[in-house]
Design a protein around this motif. Structure first.
Motif, PDB file in Angstrom:
ATOM      1  N   ASN A  17      34.422  38.288  53.377  1.00  3.53           N
ATOM      2  CA  ASN A  17      34.653  38.876  52.273  1.00  3.53           C
ATOM      3  C   ASN A  17      35.580  38.096  51.371  1.00  3.53           C
ATOM      4  O   ASN A  17      36.327  37.360  52.060  1.00  3.53           O
ATOM      5  CB  ASN A  17      35.545  40.125  52.933  1.00  3.53           C
ATOM      6  CG  ASN A  17      34.418  41.198  53.784  1.00  3.53           C
ATOM      7  OD1 ASN A  17      33.895  42.027  53.075  1.00  3.53           O
ATOM      8  ND2 ASN A  17      34.766  41.090  54.860  1.00  3.53           N
ATOM      9  N   ILE A  19      38.520  39.057  48.759  1.00  3.26           N
ATOM     10  CA  ILE A  19      39.069  40.297  48.078  1.00  3.26           C
ATOM     11  C   ILE A  19      40.140  39.592  46.920  1.00  3.26           C
ATOM     12  O   ILE A  19      40.532  38.250  46.874  1.00  3.26           O
ATOM     13  CB  ILE A  19      40.078  41.222  49.005  1.00  3.26           C
ATOM     14  CG1 ILE A  19      41.049  40.038  50.013  1.00  3.26           C
ATOM     15  CG2 ILE A  19      38.990  41.750  49.843  1.00  3.26           C
ATOM     16  CD1 ILE A  19      41.836  40.807  50.720  1.00  3.26           C
ATOM     17  N   ASP A  69      42.044  47.029  54.117  1.00  2.95           N
ATOM     18  CA  ASP A  69      41.840  45.906  53.401  1.00  2.95           C
ATOM     19  C   ASP A  69      42.720  45.730  52.280  1.00  2.95           C
ATOM     20  O   ASP A  69      43.086  44.530  51.627  1.00  2.95           O
ATOM     21  CB  ASP A  69      40.703  45.394  52.953  1.00  2.95           C
ATOM     22  CG  ASP A  69      40.009  46.611  52.075  1.00  2.95           C
ATOM     23  OD1 ASP A  69      40.169  47.779  52.169  1.00  2.95           O
ATOM     24  OD2 ASP A  69      39.075  46.152  51.126  1.00  2.95           O
ATOM     25  N   HIS A  70      43.378  46.962  52.165  1.00  5.67           N
ATOM     26  CA  HIS A  70      44.441  46.907  50.953  1.00  5.67           C
ATOM     27  C   HIS A  70      45.968  47.015  51.432  1.00  5.67           C
ATOM     28  O   HIS A  70      46.961  46.613  50.879  1.00  5.67           O
ATOM     29  CB  HIS A  70      44.216  47.995  50.080  1.00  5.67           C
ATOM     30  CG  HIS A  70      42.999  47.929  49.263  1.00  5.67           C
ATOM     31  ND1 HIS A  70      42.986  47.653  47.953  1.00  5.67           N
ATOM     32  CD2 HIS A  70      41.843  47.899  49.679  1.00  5.67           C
ATOM     33  CE1 HIS A  70      41.695  47.623  47.742  1.00  5.67           C
ATOM     34  NE2 HIS A  70      40.829  47.823  48.507  1.00  5.67           N
ATOM     35  N   ASP A 160      39.513  49.944  44.035  1.00  4.06           N
ATOM     36  CA  ASP A 160      37.865  50.064  44.656  1.00  4.06           C
ATOM     37  C   ASP A 160      37.249  51.518  43.750  1.00  4.06           C
ATOM     38  O   ASP A 160      36.399  51.832  44.263  1.00  4.06           O
ATOM     39  CB  ASP A 160      37.734  50.429  46.163  1.00  4.06           C
ATOM     40  CG  ASP A 160      38.263  49.160  46.940  1.00  4.06           C
ATOM     41  OD1 ASP A 160      38.314  48.035  46.555  1.00  4.06           O
ATOM     42  OD2 ASP A 160      38.349  49.355  47.875  1.00  4.06           O
ATOM     43  N   TYR A 201      38.621  44.665  43.114  1.00 10.35           N
ATOM     44  CA  TYR A 201      39.161  44.211  44.336  1.00 10.35           C
ATOM     45  C   TYR A 201      38.134  43.433  45.056  1.00 10.35           C
ATOM     46  O   TYR A 201      38.253  42.433  45.540  1.00 10.35           O
ATOM     47  CB  TYR A 201      39.664  45.356  45.308  1.00 10.35           C
ATOM     48  CG  TYR A 201      40.746  44.803  46.293  1.00 10.35           C
ATOM     49  CD1 TYR A 201      41.920  44.201  45.890  1.00 10.35           C
ATOM     50  CD2 TYR A 201      40.230  45.046  47.598  1.00 10.35           C
ATOM     51  CE1 TYR A 201      42.843  43.869  46.790  1.00 10.35           C
ATOM     52  CE2 TYR A 201      41.142  44.461  48.572  1.00 10.35           C
ATOM     53  CZ  TYR A 201      42.292  43.861  48.262  1.00 10.35           C
ATOM     54  OH  TYR A 201      43.200  43.636  49.443  1.00 10.35           O
ATOM     55  N   HIS A 202      36.815  44.046  44.881  1.00 10.84           N
ATOM     56  CA  HIS A 202      35.687  43.650  45.396  1.00 10.84           C
ATOM     57  C   HIS A 202      34.950  42.950  44.199  1.00 10.84           C
ATOM     58  O   HIS A 202      34.163  43.905  43.575  1.00 10.84           O
ATOM     59  CB  HIS A 202      34.987  44.311  46.435  1.00 10.84           C
ATOM     60  CG  HIS A 202      35.652  44.870  47.565  1.00 10.84           C
ATOM     61  ND1 HIS A 202      36.020  44.242  48.936  1.00 10.84           N
ATOM     62  CD2 HIS A 202      36.529  45.962  47.825  1.00 10.84           C
ATOM     63  CE1 HIS A 202      36.656  44.868  49.630  1.00 10.84           C
ATOM     64  NE2 HIS A 202      37.053  45.859  49.042  1.00 10.84           N
TER      65      HIS A 202
END
Length: 220
Positions: A17, A19, A69-70, A160, A201-202
């Motif tokens: 991933n 980010i 993930d945040h 997101d 973010y992604h």
């Protein structure tokens, strides 16, 4: 990657991933938006050192929402920064971030990262940091998801609420968005903004005809 003066889009890699937390800073303030996955603290620390803003200089962390993930490095940030850092989040996600409720999408994790939220933000609120940050409540991905509009640079930090692919906005990521109908309605809040660039973010940065892209996505 510095996307405007005093605004850095980080690129943090984690098991395939990538980010993109955001660091904002000026002579008076340093603000981190989202903290990465658990286990990324050292990568985050190194990235901030390379920019010249050591992590223990952070004065504010704004969490766009509760997903792991945040909020992953929040405990280590609180430990490194002590009492001089304040945590900001929307009230609807606050109990999840503080560990009072299990994370909506990661309830199977027995000991998730957590930390005290010092300030609850609300839709339309203006945070007086780094030229002005407008809070936009954009639920759907989580109940308390927020996006942030940076007044001076006309940058939208989408969190997101959207994702991007190769510089183009891809819309809402359905597999991780429990309430798609609400998420689609949230996109309408972006339509009237004068946006020069969007950071997802992604997926990262999108700056090609973003107003037209957002209008199209909001009508789908």
């Amino acid at each position: 990657m510095e996307i405007s003066k005093g605004i850095e889009m980080l690129h943090l890699h984690f098991h395939g991933n990538v980010i993109h937390p955001i660091l904002m800073w000026d002579e008076e303030m340093s603000v981190l938006i989202d903290t990465g996955f658990p286990g990324q603290f050292e990568d985050l620390r190194i990235a901030l050192d390379e920019i010249g803003v050591p992590i223990d200089r952070l004065q504010a962390v704004i969490l766009t929402h509760q997903d792991i993930d945040h909020i992953g490095c929040l405990p280590e940030i609180l430990q490194a920064c002590g009492n001089h850092v304040s945590i900001y989040a929307h009230g609807l996600d606050k109990p999840y971030i503080e560990g009072q409720l299990p994370l909506l999408k990661d309830s199977h994790i027995t000991n998730p990262p957590k930390g005290k939220v010092d300030y609850i933000v609300m839709d339309g609120q203006e945070l007086p940091f780094c030229g002005g940050i407008r809070v936009i409540h954009t639920p759907g991905h989580t109940p308390g998801h927020i996006s942030l509009y940076l007044e001076q640079s006309k940058i939208l930090i989408a969190g997101d609420s959207m994702y991007s692919v190769d510089g183009l906005l891809g819309g809402i990521h359905a597999p991780t968005t429990p309430d798609m109908e609400t998420a689609r309605l949230s996109l309408n809040k972006f339509v009237d903004l004068d946006i020069a660039s969007v950071v997802c973010y992604h997926g990262g940065l999108s700056h090609v005809n973003v107003n037209e892209q957002i209008l199209r996505l909001s009508q789908e």
